[in-house]
Design a protein around this motif. Structure first.
Motif, short mmCIF file in Angstrom:
data_model
loop_
_atom_site.label_atom_id
_atom_site.label_comp_id
_atom_site.label_asym_id
_atom_site.label_seq_id
_atom_site.Cartn_x
_atom_site.Cartn_y
_atom_site.Cartn_z
N GLU A 93 0.82 -1.21 0.00
CA GLU A 93 0.00 0.00 0.00
C GLU A 93 0.85 1.26 0.00
O GLU A 93 0.47 2.30 -0.58
N HIS B 178 3.88 5.62 -2.98
CA HIS B 178 4.08 6.95 -2.42
C HIS B 178 5.41 7.11 -1.69
O HIS B 178 5.98 8.21 -1.68
N THR C 233 3.84 14.98 2.05
CA THR C 233 2.57 14.94 1.32
C THR C 233 2.28 13.55 0.78
O THR C 233 1.12 13.11 0.76
N GLU C 234 3.31 12.84 0.35
CA GLU C 234 3.13 11.47 -0.14
C GLU C 234 2.78 10.53 1.01
O GLU C 234 1.93 9.65 0.88
N GLU D 61 1.28 11.30 3.74
CA GLU D 61 -0.08 11.56 4.21
C GLU D 61 -1.10 10.71 3.46
O GLU D 61 -2.12 10.30 4.02
N ALA D 62 -0.81 10.45 2.18
CA ALA D 62 -1.70 9.57 1.41
C ALA D 62 -1.66 8.15 1.96
O ALA D 62 -2.68 7.46 2.03
N VAL D 63 -0.47 7.69 2.35
CA VAL D 63 -0.33 6.36 2.95
C VAL D 63 -1.00 6.34 4.32
O VAL D 63 -1.67 5.36 4.69
N GLU D 64 -0.84 7.41 5.07
CA GLU D 64 -1.45 7.50 6.39
C GLU D 64 -2.96 7.28 6.32
O GLU D 64 -3.54 6.57 7.15
N ALA D 65 -3.60 7.88 5.32
CA ALA D 65 -5.05 7.73 5.18
C ALA D 65 -5.43 6.28 4.95
O ALA D 65 -6.48 5.81 5.43
N ILE D 66 -4.58 5.54 4.24
CA ILE D 66 -4.84 4.11 3.99
C ILE D 66 -4.59 3.29 5.25
O ILE D 66 -5.43 2.47 5.66
#
Length: 293
Positions: free
Chosen positions: A240, A244, A264-265, A267-272
């Protein structure tokens, strides 16, 4: 005779269980140790804040070893408090040992006026780190000696080590944002299946080559897949993160997974990852290392 110090946790680049060579990087998450010594006391007692039933043998042994080398038979008390979760692969034991060693040196007056160093000609920070490593071996909380983890925590930055000789092979600094995912379960290093890890020694050698060339992000990703397989952890969190993150790995013997890259990249992983059971933490690398407070 009082002393206080703190040391950061760390994430894994290369797990040392396969070959004895390892690599780790310090992160902004800390364990703080407070030490009080008294010549009238004969024993050392320990306490871990928020964990009244936790084993305190490591921090007690750290105090004992420092006193044996620099003190005059003092006993006393040591207390640690931490935002590095225990048994999560984030080097909580190394951070506790380093903080305790420095706090004891501070209590004994060995520490220099510069709080980032222990430099009086008596001991430097790498040797102070080795005291904690010896304590960890003495009480059986480590398989390899964990000099890789301990050196990253003590010195800051990214370190590469030979744990069989407690040799520091390389140290560099990296300015990464770091995302940590920690499942709810715990995994104790001393319980890791060393035989399974030794079967992937050839892959670990490749990871070490990348690390010694300074390609830490690639090294940790290869390490992550190899040791997740050897230690039977799922690789889905790594997959996952890969679109990023610059690098991602199982940290230590798990269960935490660490990813590095741009905020910023990540943060996209954090949301997952936040959809998974457990906790996530967005932090940064730490280059200062352990410090006297």
């Amino acid at each position: 005779m009082d002393g206080r110090a703190r040391a950061p946790g760390a994430g894994t680049v290369l797990n040392a269980l396969a070959t004895g060579r390892g690599s780790a990087f310090a992160i902004e998450a800390y364990t703080t140790a407070s030490v009080s010594l008294d010549t009238e006391l004969e024993v050392v007692t320990g306490e871990i804040a928020g964990a009244p039933d936790a084993d305190t043998a490591l921090i007690e042994r750290c105090v004992e070893l420092v006193v044996e080398r620099f003190g005059d038979g003092e006993g006393g008390a040591v207390r640690t408090e931490s935002d590095v979760p225990m048994a999560a692969g984030l080097k909580s034991s190394s951070a506790a040992a380093n903080a305790t060693v420095l706090a004891t040196l501070d209590a004994l007056g060995v520490a220099d006026e510069d709080p980032t160093l222990v430099e009086t000609g008596a001991i430097d920070r790498a040797d102070a780190c080795r005291i904690g490593v010896q304590a960890a071996r003495d009480v059986g909380v480590t398989v390899t000696g964990a000099f890789d983890d301990a050196s990253a925590s003590m010195l800051g930055g990214v370190t590469v080590t030979d744990n069989t000789e407690d040799d520091l092979l390389a140290r560099e600094e990296r300015d990464w944002d770091v995302l940590v995912y920690t499942p709810d379960e715990q995994a104790f290093t001393a319980d890791a299946d060393v035989d399974r890890c030794e079967r992937i020694a050839a892959t670990a050698d490749l990871v070490a080559e990348h690390a010694l060339e300074g390609d830490f992000a690639r090294a940790m990703t290869v390490n992550g897949f190899a040791f997740s397989a050897a230690l039977e952890f799922p690789t889905e969190p790594m997959i996952e993160a890969l679109p990023h993150a610059e690098g991602v790995s199982l940290s230590g013997t798990g269960p935490s997974v660490v990813a590095v890259g741009e905020r910023t990249e990540l943060e996209a992983v954090e949301a997952i990852w936040q959809e998974r059971p457990g906790t996530t933490r967005l932090t940064t690398t730490q280059i200062e290392g352990a410090t006297i407070q």
